[in-house]
Design an enzyme around this catalytic site. Structure first.
Site, PDB file in Angstrom:
ATOM      1  N   ASP A 314      46.357  44.411  46.749  1.00 52.11           N
ATOM      2  CA  ASP A 314      45.839  45.773  46.718  1.00 52.11           C
ATOM      3  C   ASP A 314      46.834  46.603  45.904  1.00 52.11           C
ATOM      4  OD1 ASP A 314      45.319  48.427  47.251  1.00 52.11           O
ATOM      5  OD2 ASP A 314      44.991  48.146  49.399  1.00 52.11           O
ATOM      6  N   ASN A 329      37.338  57.552  36.135  1.00 52.13           N
ATOM      7  CA  ASN A 329      36.202  57.972  35.305  1.00 52.13           C
ATOM      8  C   ASN A 329      36.645  59.200  34.509  1.00 52.13           C
ATOM      9  OD1 ASN A 329      35.728  60.411  36.881  1.00 52.13           O
ATOM     10  ND2 ASN A 329      35.015  58.994  38.466  1.00 52.13           N
ATOM     11  N   VAL A 338      38.712  51.090  42.946  1.00 53.45           N
ATOM     12  CA  VAL A 338      40.167  51.239  42.961  1.00 53.45           C
ATOM     13  C   VAL A 338      40.561  52.724  42.847  1.00 53.45           C
ATOM     14  CG1 VAL A 338      40.544  50.861  40.473  1.00 53.45           C
ATOM     15  CG2 VAL A 338      42.274  50.157  42.104  1.00 53.45           C
ATOM     16  N   ASP A 339      39.751  53.482  42.146  1.00 52.71           N
ATOM     17  CA  ASP A 339      39.992  54.921  41.987  1.00 52.71           C
ATOM     18  C   ASP A 339      40.023  55.615  43.356  1.00 52.71           C
ATOM     19  OD1 ASP A 339      40.244  57.370  40.828  1.00 52.71           O
ATOM     20  OD2 ASP A 339      38.228  57.459  39.958  1.00 52.71           O
ATOM     21  N   THR A 423      35.746  46.119  35.493  1.00 53.94           N
ATOM     22  CA  THR A 423      34.968  44.946  35.915  1.00 53.94           C
ATOM     23  C   THR A 423      34.327  45.105  37.295  1.00 53.94           C
ATOM     24  OG1 THR A 423      36.846  43.804  36.913  1.00 53.94           O
ATOM     25  CG2 THR A 423      36.453  43.415  34.570  1.00 53.94           C
TER      26      THR A 423
HETATM   27  N1  AR6 Z   1      43.504  47.183  44.326  1.00 52.23           N
HETATM   28  C1  AR6 Z   1      43.262  46.409  43.270  1.00 52.23           C
HETATM   29  N2  AR6 Z   1      42.048  46.240  42.733  1.00 52.23           N
HETATM   30  C2  AR6 Z   1      41.028  46.877  43.306  1.00 52.23           C
HETATM   31  C3  AR6 Z   1      41.192  47.725  44.417  1.00 52.23           C
HETATM   32  C4  AR6 Z   1      42.488  47.854  44.942  1.00 52.23           C
HETATM   33  N3  AR6 Z   1      42.759  48.635  45.971  1.00 52.23           N
HETATM   34  N4  AR6 Z   1      39.980  48.214  44.747  1.00 52.23           N
HETATM   35  C5  AR6 Z   1      39.098  47.698  43.882  1.00 52.23           C
HETATM   36  N5  AR6 Z   1      39.716  46.880  43.014  1.00 52.23           N
HETATM   37  P1  AR6 Z   1      36.368  49.514  40.019  1.00 52.23           P
HETATM   38  P2  AR6 Z   1      35.652  50.140  37.248  1.00 52.23           P
HETATM   39  C6  AR6 Z   1      39.196  46.095  41.907  1.00 52.23           C
HETATM   40  O1  AR6 Z   1      34.971  49.543  40.428  1.00 52.23           O
HETATM   41  O2  AR6 Z   1      34.784  48.952  37.151  1.00 52.23           O
HETATM   42  C7  AR6 Z   1      35.088  54.433  40.215  1.00 52.23           C
HETATM   43  O3  AR6 Z   1      34.090  55.130  40.911  1.00 52.23           O
HETATM   44  C8  AR6 Z   1      37.749  45.760  41.890  1.00 52.23           C
HETATM   45  O4  AR6 Z   1      37.508  44.632  42.719  1.00 52.23           O
HETATM   46  O5  AR6 Z   1      37.357  50.166  40.887  1.00 52.23           O
HETATM   47  O6  AR6 Z   1      36.576  50.415  36.118  1.00 52.23           O
HETATM   48  C9  AR6 Z   1      35.678  55.277  39.105  1.00 52.23           C
HETATM   49  O7  AR6 Z   1      35.776  56.646  39.456  1.00 52.23           O
HETATM   50  C10 AR6 Z   1      37.545  45.419  40.438  1.00 52.23           C
HETATM   51  O8  AR6 Z   1      37.968  44.082  40.167  1.00 52.23           O
HETATM   52  O9  AR6 Z   1      36.586  50.146  38.563  1.00 52.23           O
HETATM   53  C11 AR6 Z   1      34.736  55.050  37.986  1.00 52.23           C
HETATM   54  O10 AR6 Z   1      33.617  55.870  38.096  1.00 52.23           O
HETATM   55  C12 AR6 Z   1      38.489  46.359  39.711  1.00 52.23           C
HETATM   56  O11 AR6 Z   1      39.361  46.853  40.712  1.00 52.23           O
HETATM   57  C13 AR6 Z   1      34.327  53.600  38.155  1.00 52.23           C
HETATM   58  O12 AR6 Z   1      34.515  53.330  39.545  1.00 52.23           O
HETATM   59  C14 AR6 Z   1      37.811  47.528  39.044  1.00 52.23           C
HETATM   60  O13 AR6 Z   1      36.746  47.986  39.833  1.00 52.23           O
HETATM   61  C15 AR6 Z   1      35.226  52.677  37.365  1.00 52.23           C
HETATM   62  O14 AR6 Z   1      34.720  51.379  37.470  1.00 52.23           O
END
Ligand code: AR6
Length: 484
Positions: A314, A329, A338-339, A423
């Site tokens: 994490d 975003n 993750v955001d 992703t």
């Molecule tokens: N630590 C590490 N990786 C994580 C964590 C964590 N705590 N939580 C999720 N992931 P995403 P995106 C992984 O959806 O595709 C948001 O709403 C997750 O499993 O967080 O770039 C923003 O505001 C995945 O592999 O980011 C944007 O609107 C990776 O992080 C949008 O999502 C990225 O997943 C961005 O989407």
């Protein structure tokens, strides 16, 4: 020991370079990553002004030291009790210190001991630190004489058993006594010595300060008019009287046209601001940039090659990095994935700072502090939303990585952790995203080999981890496994 002596020793190495190179030589040689202070950009400092030989040789011996030294007092580099140590230590006393004052006195001694290993070289620095600190941060109303005698007593406690301690306490007492006798300054000063050694410098400065408590010019004039090391005794007297009487008490004629006066005032302002922030480099990013990590150098880790790793975990937990990257975003106001996790862990102040940033374009990056997260900074980058691959998604993803790395480099951030940008919610295919991520980071670190120490991907799930590891292994980098 506080880290400050280590930082000072690194700053001394900067200074040493100004004594060994001209500005042109310095700029044309490969010094990137070796120096820390913005002062290396001041051309006038590349000039030899009869530096002390002890100081030069001590610093040359330390040149290749990279690790935190536990105590400079323990490492005997020489047997010098010259006044260079006490003469440079006054800024230590400017710290608003919350612990016991003797800890600060010891810090002063440690800093003097970077260059002067004889106990009479560093014990007077503890006394001077004490005097200046008490003047600036009084706990009770005390006269200067009372402060001086208290500083003597604290040194006696700190260095009990030192075979030279009595020489120090004797000279302090003599200085106090002479300051009250009504005799001629020159005769009195010559009874204290010539100021070439630290205890004499301190003695003369104490004498002049006590005699001229209301008269900055009178004290300095007395301190520099004798046949000994008058610039040193003048400097230390100025330290004490300056603290006592303030900047306004220094006559205008001595301030106008003072060589490098602006540089001195800038350092003083920086010290003051950093002190207000509790000397916390993460809070005072200007201080960090100007004195700790300039030119992308992290002084604890210099000289190593860049490490690339993929681990499972994490990203909001402690990964031993200075910055983590947020897959944000374009509003930068938080979201899911993750955001959302980053905003929750950092606390509401992050959102408050993000509101000031006015968003960020896809493929670009912006920096904030990390608040409650266990790192110093967050780099926010909005990745592209996958739209079939015909809308420049690949270029934009590569641009995210480049922008983050550039921003890290500009801010002296040497270690950072990425999530798998785009992703998750943005549905970029992981295989392709991993290839772009690793290729982009690899080519950045190849072209800037000294800018970074560590780049990690912290990946949430086993499948994504495996894909990034495969990519890294394909580029000859071994991925490290870790349990979340
Ligand atoms: N630590 C590490 N990786 C994580 C964590 C964590 N705590 N939580 C999720 N992931 P995403 P995106 C992984 O959806 O595709 C948001 O709403 C997750 O499993 O967080 O770039 C923003 O505001 C995945 O592999 O980011 C944007 O609107 C990776 O992080 C949008 O999502 C990225 O997943 C961005 O989407």
């Amino acid at each position: 020991m506080e880290k400050s002596a280590f930082y000072v020793s690194q700053a001394y190495q900067d200074w040493l370079a100004t004594q060994e190179f001209s500005l042109e030589e310095f700029l044309s040689s490969d010094h990137e990553g070796r120096y820390i202070s913005w002062l290396m950009d001041v051309p006038e400092l590349y000039s030899r002004r009869t530096p002390g030989r002890t100081c030069l040789s001590a610093l040359r011996r330390q040149k290749h030291q990279k690790d935190l030294v536990e105590s400079y007092i323990q490492i005997k580099l020489n047997d010098s009790k010259g006044c260079g140590g006490v003469m440079r230590v006054a800024p230590v006393a400017l710290q608003k210190h919350s612990g016991e004052i003797k800890e600060l006195d010891m810090e002063g001694a440690e800093i003097a001991a970077i260059t002067h290993s004889h106990s009479l070289g560093y014990m007077p620095a503890a006394v001077l630190t004490h005097i200046i600190h008490r003047i600036l941060f009084p706990e009770i109303a005390q006269s200067l004489k009372e402060i001086v005698l208290e500083a003597r007593d604290t040194a006696a406690e700190l260095f009990a058993g030192d075979s030279h301690l009595k020489e120090l306490t004797d000279i302090i007492e003599l200085a106090v006594e002479l300051s009250e006798n009504g005799e001629d300054d020159l005769d009195n000063i010559h009874q204290l010595g010539e100021g070439w050694v630290a205890e004499e410098t301190l003695g003369i400065a104490i004498y002049c300060s006590l005699r001229y408590q209301q008269d900055f010019s009178g004290g300095i004039i007395a301190a520099v008019n004798h046949k000994g090391d008058s610039d040193s005794t003048g400097a230390v007297t100025g330290n004490i009287l300056g603290a006592l009487l303030g900047y306004e008490a220094i006559e205008e004629r001595w301030k106008t046209d003072l060589e490098l006066g602006n540089v001195i005032l800038e350092i003083a302002d920086d010290c003051y601001r950093c002190q207000l922030m509790g000397w916390a480099y993460d809070r005072d990013t200007d201080w960090n940039r100007k004195y700790v990590q300039i030119q992308g150098k992290s002084i604890q880790t210099q000289g190593k090659s860049v490490q690339l790793q993929a681990v499972r975990g994490d990203i909001t937990k402690d990964h031993g990095v200075q910055a983590i990257v947020n897959a944000a975003n374009t509003s930068l106001l938080g979201g899911g994935g993750v955001d959302g996790a980053i905003h929750r862990a950092a606390g509401p102040k992050l959102l408050a700072e993000c509101r000031l940033l006015q968003g960020c374009k896809t493929g670009k990056a912006k920096l904030t502090k990390a608040y409650q997260l266990p790192c110093e900074y967050i780099i926010h980058t909005p990745g592209p939303r996958w739209n079939g691959g015909q809308s420049g998604e690949r270029e934009l993803l590569a641009s995210c990585y480049c922008s983050c790395l550039e921003l890290a480099r500009e801010n002296g951030i040497r270690s950072l952790a990425f999530p798998s940008i785009s992703t998750g919610i943005f549905r970029f295919p992981v295989e392709e995203a991993a290839k772009i991520a690793v290729n982009t980071v690899k080519s950045f670190t190849d072209s800037h080999p000294k800018a970074l120490d560590l780049v990690k991907w912290v990946l949430f799930d086993e499948e994504t981890l495996k894909i990034y590891q495969r990519e890294l292994e394909g580029r000859g980098v071994e991925g490290e496994k870790s349990v979340p």
